[in-house]
Design a protein around this motif. Sequence first.
Motif, PDB file in Angstrom:
ATOM      1  N   ALA A  94     -13.911 -39.601  -6.447  1.00  0.00           N
ATOM      2  CA  ALA A  94     -14.355 -38.288  -5.985  1.00  0.00           C
ATOM      3  C   ALA A  94     -13.358 -37.195  -6.375  1.00  0.00           C
ATOM      4  CB  ALA A  94     -14.552 -38.310  -4.464  1.00  0.00           C
ATOM      5  N   ASP A  95     -12.049 -37.504  -6.347  1.00  0.00           N
ATOM      6  CA  ASP A  95     -11.048 -36.504  -6.742  1.00  0.00           C
ATOM      7  C   ASP A  95     -11.225 -36.122  -8.207  1.00  0.00           C
ATOM      8  OD1 ASP A  95      -9.897 -36.319  -4.262  1.00  0.00           O
ATOM      9  OD2 ASP A  95      -8.308 -37.774  -4.678  1.00  0.00           O
ATOM     10  N   HIS A  96     -11.466 -37.109  -9.053  1.00  0.00           N
ATOM     11  CA  HIS A  96     -11.682 -36.818 -10.474  1.00  0.00           C
ATOM     12  C   HIS A  96     -12.917 -35.947 -10.656  1.00  0.00           C
ATOM     13  CE1 HIS A  96     -12.309 -37.298 -14.774  1.00  0.00           C
ATOM     14  NE2 HIS A  96     -13.533 -37.691 -14.500  1.00  0.00           N
ATOM     15  N   GLN A 127      -1.862 -37.364  -9.762  1.00  0.00           N
ATOM     16  CA  GLN A 127      -1.548 -35.970  -9.459  1.00  0.00           C
ATOM     17  C   GLN A 127      -2.848 -35.185  -9.521  1.00  0.00           C
ATOM     18  OE1 GLN A 127       0.047 -33.773 -13.230  1.00  0.00           O
ATOM     19  NE2 GLN A 127       1.133 -35.729 -13.159  1.00  0.00           N
ATOM     20  N   PRO A 128      -2.923 -34.050  -8.853  1.00  0.00           N
ATOM     21  CA  PRO A 128      -4.204 -33.338  -8.719  1.00  0.00           C
ATOM     22  C   PRO A 128      -4.651 -32.613  -9.982  1.00  0.00           C
ATOM     23  CG  PRO A 128      -2.463 -32.106  -7.637  1.00  0.00           C
ATOM     24  CD  PRO A 128      -1.849 -33.397  -8.084  1.00  0.00           C
ATOM     25  N   SER A 129      -5.200 -33.382 -10.942  1.00  0.00           N
ATOM     26  CA  SER A 129      -5.747 -32.798 -12.160  1.00  0.00           C
ATOM     27  C   SER A 129      -6.807 -33.739 -12.715  1.00  0.00           C
ATOM     28  CB  SER A 129      -4.644 -32.562 -13.202  1.00  0.00           C
ATOM     29  OG  SER A 129      -4.145 -33.802 -13.678  1.00  0.00           O
ATOM     30  N   ILE A 130      -7.551 -33.291 -13.691  1.00  0.00           N
ATOM     31  CA  ILE A 130      -8.687 -34.055 -14.189  1.00  0.00           C
ATOM     32  C   ILE A 130      -8.277 -35.376 -14.811  1.00  0.00           C
ATOM     33  CG2 ILE A 130      -8.679 -32.823 -16.404  1.00  0.00           C
ATOM     34  CD1 ILE A 130     -11.761 -33.107 -16.416  1.00  0.00           C
ATOM     35  N   TYR A 131      -7.102 -35.431 -15.449  1.00  0.00           N
ATOM     36  CA  TYR A 131      -6.709 -36.637 -16.172  1.00  0.00           C
ATOM     37  C   TYR A 131      -5.918 -37.629 -15.332  1.00  0.00           C
ATOM     38  CZ  TYR A 131      -8.414 -34.579 -20.489  1.00  0.00           C
ATOM     39  OH  TYR A 131      -9.224 -34.036 -21.460  1.00  0.00           O
ATOM     40  N   PHE A 132      -5.550 -37.273 -14.123  1.00  0.00           N
ATOM     41  CA  PHE A 132      -4.709 -38.168 -13.323  1.00  0.00           C
ATOM     42  C   PHE A 132      -5.284 -38.382 -11.923  1.00  0.00           C
ATOM     43  CE2 PHE A 132      -1.866 -36.442 -16.566  1.00  0.00           C
ATOM     44  CZ  PHE A 132      -1.354 -37.617 -17.084  1.00  0.00           C
ATOM     45  N   THR A 133      -6.621 -38.339 -11.821  1.00  0.00           N
ATOM     46  CA  THR A 133      -7.300 -38.642 -10.565  1.00  0.00           C
ATOM     47  C   THR A 133      -8.451 -39.584 -10.866  1.00  0.00           C
ATOM     48  OG1 THR A 133      -8.546 -36.584 -10.868  1.00  0.00           O
ATOM     49  CG2 THR A 133      -6.724 -36.545  -9.284  1.00  0.00           C
ATOM     50  N   ALA A 134      -8.980 -40.188  -9.810  1.00  0.00           N
ATOM     51  CA  ALA A 134     -10.094 -41.128  -9.950  1.00  0.00           C
ATOM     52  C   ALA A 134     -11.137 -40.839  -8.886  1.00  0.00           C
ATOM     53  CB  ALA A 134      -9.587 -42.575  -9.828  1.00  0.00           C
ATOM     54  N   ARG A 168      -9.787 -45.323 -13.163  1.00  0.00           N
ATOM     55  CA  ARG A 168      -8.579 -44.792 -13.806  1.00  0.00           C
ATOM     56  C   ARG A 168      -7.627 -44.347 -12.694  1.00  0.00           C
ATOM     57  NH1 ARG A 168      -9.154 -39.801 -17.712  1.00  0.00           N
ATOM     58  NH2 ARG A 168      -9.358 -38.770 -15.705  1.00  0.00           N
ATOM     59  N   ASP A 169      -7.149 -45.334 -11.957  1.00  0.00           N
ATOM     60  CA  ASP A 169      -6.283 -45.080 -10.806  1.00  0.00           C
ATOM     61  C   ASP A 169      -5.035 -45.938 -10.957  1.00  0.00           C
ATOM     62  OD1 ASP A 169      -5.047 -44.615  -8.433  1.00  0.00           O
ATOM     63  OD2 ASP A 169      -6.697 -45.291  -7.158  1.00  0.00           O
ATOM     64  N   VAL A 170      -4.028 -45.387 -11.643  1.00  0.00           N
ATOM     65  CA  VAL A 170      -2.817 -46.172 -11.859  1.00  0.00           C
ATOM     66  C   VAL A 170      -2.015 -46.321 -10.575  1.00  0.00           C
ATOM     67  CG1 VAL A 170      -2.643 -45.621 -14.304  1.00  0.00           C
ATOM     68  CG2 VAL A 170      -1.564 -44.106 -12.629  1.00  0.00           C
TER      69      VAL A 170
END
Length: 421
Positions: A113-115, A104-111, A79-81
């Motif tokens: 390890a960041d997610h 952006q740095p949040s649960i719904y807009f990262t993929a 999920r990496d647009v």
Amino acid sequence: MTTPESARTGGCPVHTGDGSAVSLSGPRFHTEPHQLYREMRREHGPVVPVELPGNIPAWLIVGYHEMHQVTSDPELFPRDVGLWNQWPNIPADWPLLPMIQPPQPSIYFTAGADHRRHADMVVPALESVDPFELRHVCEELSDRLIDAFCGRGEADLVTEFAKPLPVLALARVLGYSDEDGTTLARALGELVDGGEGAQRAHAEYLALNQKLVKAKRNEPADDVTSWMLAQEGFTEEEVALNVKDVLGAGFVTTADWIGNSIRLMLTDDRFAAALGGGRHSIGQAMNEVLWEDTPTQILAGRGAARDTLLAGRQIRAGDLLMLGLAAANADPLIQQQFSPSRGGNSAHFSFSHGEYRCPLPAQEIAEIVARTAIEVLLDRLPDVDLAVPAQTLVRRPSTFLRGMTAIPVRFTPIRPTGDPQ
């Protein structure tokens, strides 16, 4: 071969050789989506070439097995647009930017390890919500909203009940004051309606969000926002973005789950018993809605990490895959096995699937809010009935979200809860 009414012919680099692509817009997505998905599946197979506004190419997954394959493989389909090969063609005012945003740095807009880093904060924070306390809050809020119209004998159950209730409940969970929660409900209602006040409402929403985080930093309490702020390694901005995501993702979908379930129960004789207080039918109706009338019809999205084949389609690195959750739920290959009429089977894709699905505690919170709301409504207004013919009810004009614009009802007027008998 004929193409669906909503399709238009046109080539694009992604879809070269496919002949035609289906425009991912138009009234059929909210008037007869199941028929449209059947046509797509018949004419294009389980992976459909589509065009987003501005002739932007993408793929729409309408097959159940293909949906499972994509959502189960976060390495090939993250999920990496940010991978999207069409970003150079996207104008600053593109209408789908709120749904398909750069990372952006949040649960719904990262993929990746960041997610997982953000999920390790957000998921335990949501797990900290006491389900019994949440149910009590939802009963209190439901009574408050019903008290405002119960003496009239008529109401619109969307604008006066289904839409404000989830905002108020989630605001309480996140730690907003009741006053700010009421303001938040109004602002988010305007934002979703998309009218002239949408931009002002969005600014008001962001300001309330920032105000909440600063207040909880100074005076922590027993709420989800304070729980997030107590975790090490996260900035206030990251916490604010995650709070915004939790509320934004939970508000409209839960409101539409309530509204779509009420519509089903008022228009389908199978659920008539629930109108007299039968609780079992409420759960059945809610589950059927997730299968047949899910609030999130299409979800954006997944990016292809490399060239690959999917159901015989050549998917190029950077192609965008849209998740047709409603279409996959209606796949005839799976409907016979997981018929929604067979009780509480939850093998649907309404909460997506895999690493990037809606977190389980978020699903549980949404179910408590929706079920409690419907139970209180039917307990207090047992003779509630539609005030207009069922066929005149109107859906929100959206390709991606499915909900009612209004549910006018009538009932025997009753006293508010606080009035003396």
